[in-house]
Design a protein around this motif. Structure first.
Motif, PDB file in Angstrom:
ATOM      1  N   THR A  95      58.180  44.482  10.700  1.00 31.68           N
ATOM      2  CA  THR A  95      58.106  45.037  12.057  1.00 31.68           C
ATOM      3  C   THR A  95      57.899  43.924  13.081  1.00 31.68           C
ATOM      4  N   PHE A  96      58.622  43.986  14.179  1.00 32.23           N
ATOM      5  CA  PHE A  96      58.539  43.026  15.288  1.00 32.23           C
ATOM      6  C   PHE A  96      58.963  41.612  14.882  1.00 32.23           C
ATOM      7  N   GLU A  97      59.809  41.502  13.878  1.00 31.40           N
ATOM      8  CA  GLU A  97      60.204  40.176  13.400  1.00 31.40           C
ATOM      9  C   GLU A  97      60.887  39.364  14.502  1.00 31.40           C
ATOM     10  N   GLU A  98      61.657  40.011  15.346  1.00 33.07           N
ATOM     11  CA  GLU A  98      62.338  39.294  16.424  1.00 33.07           C
ATOM     12  C   GLU A  98      61.327  38.731  17.440  1.00 33.07           C
ATOM     13  N   TRP A  99      60.295  39.484  17.709  1.00 32.86           N
ATOM     14  CA  TRP A  99      59.230  39.029  18.610  1.00 32.86           C
ATOM     15  C   TRP A  99      58.476  37.849  17.994  1.00 32.86           C
ATOM     16  N   ARG A 100      58.226  37.935  16.702  1.00 33.99           N
ATOM     17  CA  ARG A 100      57.565  36.827  16.002  1.00 33.99           C
ATOM     18  C   ARG A 100      58.455  35.582  16.013  1.00 33.99           C
ATOM     19  N   THR A 115      59.743  55.018   0.971  1.00 36.89           N
ATOM     20  CA  THR A 115      61.102  54.640   1.375  1.00 36.89           C
ATOM     21  C   THR A 115      61.001  53.938   2.726  1.00 36.89           C
ATOM     22  N   ILE A 116      61.959  53.055   3.001  1.00 36.97           N
ATOM     23  CA  ILE A 116      61.941  52.247   4.219  1.00 36.97           C
ATOM     24  C   ILE A 116      63.077  52.695   5.145  1.00 36.97           C
ATOM     25  N   ASP A 117      62.755  52.822   6.422  1.00 37.00           N
ATOM     26  CA  ASP A 117      63.724  53.260   7.429  1.00 37.00           C
ATOM     27  C   ASP A 117      63.580  52.368   8.660  1.00 37.00           C
ATOM     28  N   PRO A 118      64.256  51.214   8.713  1.00 37.75           N
ATOM     29  CA  PRO A 118      64.121  50.341   9.885  1.00 37.75           C
ATOM     30  C   PRO A 118      64.775  50.976  11.111  1.00 37.75           C
ATOM     31  N   GLN A 119      64.066  50.930  12.214  1.00 40.67           N
ATOM     32  CA  GLN A 119      64.590  51.400  13.491  1.00 40.67           C
ATOM     33  C   GLN A 119      64.666  50.211  14.445  1.00 40.67           C
ATOM     34  N   ARG A 120      65.856  49.939  14.968  1.00 38.31           N
ATOM     35  CA  ARG A 120      66.032  48.820  15.889  1.00 38.31           C
ATOM     36  C   ARG A 120      66.142  49.363  17.313  1.00 38.31           C
ATOM     37  N   VAL A 121      65.339  48.794  18.192  1.00 37.19           N
ATOM     38  CA  VAL A 121      65.259  49.273  19.573  1.00 37.19           C
ATOM     39  C   VAL A 121      65.559  48.104  20.504  1.00 37.19           C
ATOM     40  N   ARG A 122      66.459  48.343  21.461  1.00 36.47           N
ATOM     41  CA  ARG A 122      66.769  47.317  22.459  1.00 36.47           C
ATOM     42  C   ARG A 122      66.015  47.622  23.757  1.00 36.47           C
ATOM     43  N   PHE A 123      65.401  46.588  24.308  1.00 34.44           N
ATOM     44  CA  PHE A 123      64.699  46.700  25.580  1.00 34.44           C
ATOM     45  C   PHE A 123      65.469  45.938  26.646  1.00 34.44           C
ATOM     46  N   GLY A 157      68.449  38.841  23.001  1.00 33.20           N
ATOM     47  CA  GLY A 157      68.944  40.215  23.008  1.00 33.20           C
ATOM     48  C   GLY A 157      67.899  41.280  23.234  1.00 33.20           C
ATOM     49  N   ALA A 158      66.597  40.899  23.275  1.00 34.31           N
ATOM     50  CA  ALA A 158      65.512  41.857  23.507  1.00 34.31           C
ATOM     51  C   ALA A 158      65.577  43.038  22.537  1.00 34.31           C
ATOM     52  N   MET A 159      65.974  42.743  21.303  1.00 39.03           N
ATOM     53  CA  MET A 159      66.037  43.750  20.246  1.00 39.03           C
ATOM     54  C   MET A 159      64.831  43.563  19.335  1.00 39.03           C
ATOM     55  N   VAL A 160      64.215  44.662  18.938  1.00 37.51           N
ATOM     56  CA  VAL A 160      63.064  44.565  18.053  1.00 37.51           C
ATOM     57  C   VAL A 160      63.168  45.634  16.964  1.00 37.51           C
ATOM     58  N   ASP A 218      53.303  29.495  28.065  1.00 34.72           N
ATOM     59  CA  ASP A 218      53.845  29.832  26.749  1.00 34.72           C
ATOM     60  C   ASP A 218      54.312  31.283  26.699  1.00 34.72           C
ATOM     61  N   PHE A 219      53.545  32.165  27.339  1.00 29.68           N
ATOM     62  CA  PHE A 219      53.931  33.578  27.362  1.00 29.68           C
ATOM     63  C   PHE A 219      55.276  33.748  28.059  1.00 29.68           C
ATOM     64  N   ARG A 220      55.472  33.067  29.168  1.00 28.35           N
ATOM     65  CA  ARG A 220      56.750  33.159  29.883  1.00 28.35           C
ATOM     66  C   ARG A 220      57.893  32.594  29.042  1.00 28.35           C
ATOM     67  N   ARG A 221      57.636  31.531  28.313  1.00 28.79           N
ATOM     68  CA  ARG A 221      58.677  30.938  27.460  1.00 28.79           C
ATOM     69  C   ARG A 221      59.067  31.902  26.343  1.00 28.79           C
ATOM     70  N   VAL A 222      58.069  32.557  25.741  1.00 27.25           N
ATOM     71  CA  VAL A 222      58.351  33.526  24.667  1.00 27.25           C
ATOM     72  C   VAL A 222      59.136  34.709  25.224  1.00 27.25           C
ATOM     73  N   LEU A 223      58.720  35.229  26.377  1.00 26.03           N
ATOM     74  CA  LEU A 223      59.446  36.345  26.986  1.00 26.03           C
ATOM     75  C   LEU A 223      60.897  35.974  27.248  1.00 26.03           C
TER      76      LEU A 223
END
Length: 266
Positions: free
Chosen positions: A160-165, A198-206, A247-250, A235-240
């Motif tokens: 979960t949140f791998e793209e954010w990490r 069972t695993i059900d990944p849900q991908r959400v675009r912001f 792609g802002a996908m999580v 650093d927060f601004r750089r991560v954002l």
């Protein structure tokens, strides 16, 4: 932070989000509906005794009530404001329930002895990931099942949140989001009980990184993992910016667990 202080902090954050929770809860609504459909396929008694852990604003409560004609309900949450939100939804008819309904403010990770071997169904949607020790917590909840009873949950797992990490790792930083359990760990959590996950990944675009952060704040899911350090504003601004540029996908990696208390299970 002690375990009790952490539980109080979690409850306080969700309490503050109670009025706006549903506006940001698309993933939570999907998980509740999916879990309720799986529960409805079980062979429950005509009037099951149901314990719900972490009711929130009543998403799972509503989804179950639409599928189970009559039941004896015990609806709980660690945050009194969330219980009040669910109770209001029942009172004003947004959630239609039949049978006896009881509400209780309760730490679902540590149910007291009055709940042992009592319920035909113990259920929880996207709440048990906040347990300090999810394995021990699920084992305690399984102990609340009557013979033949079912434990049914949805929860978040490690990817979960791998793209954010990833956006943090690009700058040699570590995200403050919680460390969720691995799916294979959950799969082994209840030896002696029939069932699994069972695993059900849900991908959400912001729209951008800030919209993702605001979505977490909107549902009250803002308590950082233990030991996390706040990022410097730069650093927060750089991560954002990195997250947005990618792609802002999580991903929400949702695990659905369903276990039956078999004869002889402890």
């Amino acid at each position: 932070m002690t375990a009790s202080a952490r539980r109080e902090a979690i409850a306080a954050r969700f309490a503050r989000a109670a009025d706006r929770y549903d506006d940001h809860a698309d993933v939570q609504r999907h998980a509740a509906s999916t879990l309720a459909a799986r529960i409805a396929a079980l062979h429950l008694p005509p009037r099951p005794r149901i314990l719900e852990i972490g009711c929130g604003t009543g998403l799972l409560t509503a989804a179950l009530a639409a599928r189970i004609p009559v039941a004896d309900w015990t609806i709980t949450d660690v945050a009194p404001d969330m219980i009040a939100a669910t109770q209001r939804a029942v009172t004003d008819g947004r959630i239609r329930m039949s049978g006896a309904v009881r509400y209780a403010c309760m730490d679902g990770e540590h149910p007291d002895a009055s709940h042992l071997k009592r319920y035909d169904l113990v259920c929880s949607s996207l709440a048990v990931q906040w347990f300090d020790d999810i394995e021990a917590g699920l084992q305690r909840l399984a102990g609340c099942l009557a013979p033949g009873g079912a434990l049914a949950i949805s929860t978040l797992t490690a990817n979960t949140f791998e793209e954010w990490r990833d956006a943090h790792r690009h700058f040699d930083l570590r995200a403050a989001t919680p460390d969720y359990p691995a799916a294979d760990t959950l799969a082994r959590v209840l030896p002696g009980h029939a069932g699994g996950i069972t695993i059900d990944p849900q991908r959400v675009r912001f729209s951008d990184g800030l919209a993702f952060v605001r979505s977490l704040k909107g549902i009250g899911a803002t308590l950082p993992r233990e030991g996390a350090q706040a990022l410097r504003p730069l650093d927060f601004r750089r991560v954002l910016s990195r997250f947005t540029d990618e792609g802002a996908m999580v991903t929400y990696e949702i695990a659905y667990g369903l276990w039956l208390r078999t004869e002889g299970a402890s």
